[in-house]
Design a protein around this motif. Structure first.
Motif, PDB file in Angstrom:
ATOM      1  N   LYS A  53     -57.600  16.103  -6.327  1.00 21.39           N
ATOM      2  CA  LYS A  53     -58.012  14.701  -6.287  1.00 21.39           C
ATOM      3  C   LYS A  53     -57.039  13.902  -5.427  1.00 21.39           C
ATOM      4  N   GLY A  54     -57.438  12.698  -5.101  1.00 17.11           N
ATOM      5  CA  GLY A  54     -56.566  11.808  -4.355  1.00 17.11           C
ATOM      6  C   GLY A  54     -56.615  12.026  -2.859  1.00 17.11           C
ATOM      7  N   PRO A  55     -55.849  11.225  -2.113  1.00 14.36           N
ATOM      8  CA  PRO A  55     -55.841  11.321  -0.649  1.00 14.36           C
ATOM      9  C   PRO A  55     -55.323  12.684  -0.181  1.00 14.36           C
ATOM     10  N   ILE A  97     -55.078  28.908  -4.663  1.00 15.97           N
ATOM     11  CA  ILE A  97     -55.582  29.323  -5.983  1.00 15.97           C
ATOM     12  C   ILE A  97     -55.580  28.145  -6.949  1.00 15.97           C
ATOM     13  N   ARG A  98     -54.510  27.362  -6.951  1.00 15.16           N
ATOM     14  CA  ARG A  98     -54.416  26.227  -7.858  1.00 15.16           C
ATOM     15  C   ARG A  98     -55.515  25.197  -7.566  1.00 15.16           C
ATOM     16  N   ILE A  99     -55.782  24.971  -6.278  1.00 15.47           N
ATOM     17  CA  ILE A  99     -56.827  24.006  -5.926  1.00 15.47           C
ATOM     18  C   ILE A  99     -58.180  24.447  -6.480  1.00 15.47           C
ATOM     19  N   LEU A 100     -58.508  25.732  -6.315  1.00 15.56           N
ATOM     20  CA  LEU A 100     -59.825  26.200  -6.745  1.00 15.56           C
ATOM     21  C   LEU A 100     -59.905  26.308  -8.271  1.00 15.56           C
ATOM     22  N   LEU A 101     -58.796  26.664  -8.907  1.00 18.20           N
ATOM     23  CA  LEU A 101     -58.801  26.790 -10.364  1.00 18.20           C
ATOM     24  C   LEU A 101     -58.898  25.426 -11.055  1.00 18.20           C
ATOM     25  N   HIS A 102     -58.107  24.472 -10.595  1.00 21.09           N
ATOM     26  CA  HIS A 102     -57.957  23.224 -11.333  1.00 21.09           C
ATOM     27  C   HIS A 102     -58.556  22.010 -10.636  1.00 21.09           C
ATOM     28  N   GLY A 103     -58.911  22.145  -9.363  1.00 22.54           N
ATOM     29  CA  GLY A 103     -59.470  21.026  -8.641  1.00 22.54           C
ATOM     30  C   GLY A 103     -58.413  20.244  -7.875  1.00 22.54           C
ATOM     31  N   SER A 109     -53.203  26.083 -21.039  1.00 20.56           N
ATOM     32  CA  SER A 109     -53.733  24.829 -21.575  1.00 20.56           C
ATOM     33  C   SER A 109     -54.435  24.057 -20.454  1.00 20.56           C
ATOM     34  N   ALA A 110     -55.331  23.157 -20.859  1.00 18.53           N
ATOM     35  CA  ALA A 110     -56.101  22.397 -19.867  1.00 18.53           C
ATOM     36  C   ALA A 110     -55.183  21.485 -19.070  1.00 18.53           C
ATOM     37  N   ARG A 111     -55.500  21.312 -17.816  1.00 16.33           N
ATOM     38  CA  ARG A 111     -54.760  20.372 -16.992  1.00 16.33           C
ATOM     39  C   ARG A 111     -55.737  19.662 -16.046  1.00 16.33           C
ATOM     40  N   GLU A 112     -55.332  18.491 -15.577  1.00 17.75           N
ATOM     41  CA  GLU A 112     -56.159  17.729 -14.669  1.00 17.75           C
ATOM     42  C   GLU A 112     -56.073  18.318 -13.263  1.00 17.75           C
ATOM     43  N   ALA A 113     -56.913  17.773 -12.393  1.00 16.84           N
ATOM     44  CA  ALA A 113     -56.885  18.224 -10.999  1.00 16.84           C
ATOM     45  C   ALA A 113     -55.548  17.887 -10.357  1.00 16.84           C
ATOM     46  N   ASP A 135     -49.541  15.708  -3.436  1.00 20.51           N
ATOM     47  CA  ASP A 135     -48.115  15.469  -3.685  1.00 20.51           C
ATOM     48  C   ASP A 135     -47.582  16.389  -4.777  1.00 20.51           C
ATOM     49  N   GLU A 136     -48.366  16.581  -5.834  1.00 19.21           N
ATOM     50  CA  GLU A 136     -47.940  17.468  -6.925  1.00 19.21           C
ATOM     51  C   GLU A 136     -47.801  18.903  -6.442  1.00 19.21           C
ATOM     52  N   LEU A 137     -48.783  19.354  -5.678  1.00 19.42           N
ATOM     53  CA  LEU A 137     -48.743  20.734  -5.180  1.00 19.42           C
ATOM     54  C   LEU A 137     -47.530  20.948  -4.292  1.00 19.42           C
ATOM     55  N   GLU A 138     -47.302  20.039  -3.387  1.00 19.96           N
ATOM     56  CA  GLU A 138     -46.174  20.207  -2.478  1.00 19.96           C
ATOM     57  C   GLU A 138     -44.837  20.144  -3.226  1.00 19.96           C
ATOM     58  N   LYS A 139     -44.791  19.339  -4.260  1.00 21.40           N
ATOM     59  CA  LYS A 139     -43.557  19.251  -5.041  1.00 21.40           C
ATOM     60  C   LYS A 139     -43.314  20.506  -5.842  1.00 21.40           C
ATOM     61  N   ASN A 140     -44.365  21.104  -6.367  1.00 20.35           N
ATOM     62  CA  ASN A 140     -44.251  22.272  -7.254  1.00 20.35           C
ATOM     63  C   ASN A 140     -44.162  23.596  -6.510  1.00 20.35           C
TER      64      ASN A 140
END
Length: 392
Positions: free
Chosen positions: A312-314, A304-310, A376-380, A384-389
């Motif tokens: 980026k990165g490797p 869901i987070r990927i589709l909502l916010h995009g 609030s708006a957030r970047e893609a 690493d961020e997803l796995e950490k969160n």
């Protein structure tokens, strides 16, 4: 409980009524009955097994015959040695062993000369119990000698199990869209017995004839609180869905199936140009493959987070020419549909070992909760961020 034994190895596993009317007890008569996983060396049980040396007690099965003091055993049967005509009488025997085996032998012999006698028994012209009539009716069915007059009589039988069986057997006519038989079976929708009503629904519920559909709808309307009838209707609907959509997609409830089908259309038009129609990506490596991708199938929130916010990165050490754009301007249902289709169609084994399509569907409410967490708006995201969160 009426039997006990001082024999340490007495292991009764089943009981049967014999042809003599006595009770037969199957005794495994064995030392160890646990699976080996629970009797390994070092376990408490293994210590007891070795102490009493019970591992050597095997291959000693026995059959016990329990005889009541006041009961005279019945005679020994000779069903394999008599003609079919002599077997008909046993369909009304007080001992179920005789009834069952007489029916089986009659069908195996396939002697149509007994049909008139069976018809007399099934229709009550010959004095027989309800069980005898029931066995005679099913024996006629097994001999492919059933006819409408017998069925019509059975549909009016005083015993509800006879009426139920007659409805079931009448399906050979119902499948032929026989209006007369549909009408007669439909009259039993008002039967006082719920086993009979349930069989009416089972036999007519999937029939496409307008009269059959009318009968089943009226039956359900008159019995709105009957759980058995509701479950039968649900099962029939599932079977129809399986025929229409296939066994996999047809097994989903209608609302979830709607999400997957809607997501299929969105994916074909918007997602497949980068990820490929089969979810395997393209030769140009425009975007990663989705089939079996852990970041899609691992966790609903992850996807869901990927589709909502995009994104980026490797991704798993590989860099792609463009990043996944945010789709947050679309509705919760839109995002749920796309993800449901992707997780259904390109399902794989997740990092948590969860398999199968039944866990694929993402509900709009789940999308809404994630969306509200990021007002609030957030970047893609990055992987690493997803796995950490998300991944703990």
């Amino acid at each position: 409980e009426f039997i006990a034994s001082t024999d340490f190895f007495f292991r009764p596993v089943n009981t049967y009524t014999g042809p003599d009317g006595l009770l037969y007890i199957i005794d495994m008569n064995r030392g160890i009955i646990q699976e080996s996983n629970w009797t390994r060396k070092g376990t408490f049980l293994r210590g007891k097994i070795d102490y009493f040396n019970i591992a050597n007690v095997n291959q000693r099965g026995r059959i016990w015959r329990l005889v009541h003091d006041d009961f005279t055993p019945g005679p020994k049967p000779h069903m394999l040695d008599v003609p079919a005509a002599d077997l008909v009488q046993y369909l009304d025997h007080p001992n179920g062993w005789w009834r069952d085996n007489a029916q089986k032998q009659l069908i195996l012999l396939d002697d149509k000369a007994v049909v008139p006698a069976l018809q007399d028994m099934a229709t009550g012209r010959k004095n027989a119990s309800a069980l005898g009539r029931l066995h005679a009716l099913w024996t006629l069915e097994g001999l492919n000698a059933i006819d409408k007059p017998v069925l019509l009589t059975a549909l009016s039988d005083a015993d509800p199990q006879m009426r139920k069986a007659a409805i079931w057997i009448s399906e050979r006519y119902l499948h032929q869209q026989d209006t007369g038989m549909i009408t007669r079976v439909g009259q039993l929708a008002n039967d006082a017995n719920y086993d009979v009503k349930t069989q009416v629904l089972l036999s007519l519920g999937a029939n496409k004839h307008p009269l059959a559909q009318q009968i089943t709808q009226e039956l359900l309307a008159k019995n709105p609180d009957n759980e058995m009838l509701k479950r039968v209707r649900f099962s029939l609907d599932r079977n129809e869905d399986a025929k229409k959509y296939g066994m996999k997609l047809g097994s989903f409830p209608a609302p979830e199936r709607k999400l997957i089908l809607a997501g299929s259309e969105i994916y074909k038009g918007m997602c497949s140009p980068c990820h490929g129609s089969d979810g395997m990506g393209l030769p140009t490596n425009a975007a990663p493959a989705l089939k079996g991708a852990k970041h899609v199938n691992h966790d609903r929130d992850f996807a869901i987070r990927i589709l909502l916010h995009g994104l980026k990165g490797p991704i798993e050490g590989k860099t792609y020419p463009s990043e996944m754009a945010s789709m947050k301007d679309n509705s919760d249902e839109w995002i749920a549909s796309v993800l449901s289709y992707i997780r259904y169609e390109f399902v794989g084994t997740s990092a948590r070992g969860v398999k199968g399509r039944q866990s694929a569907v993402v509900q709009p409410e789940e999308v809404r909760k994630v969306r509200e967490a990021y007002t609030s708006a957030r970047e893609a995201w990055t992987i690493d961020e997803l796995e950490k969160n998300i991944l703990k």
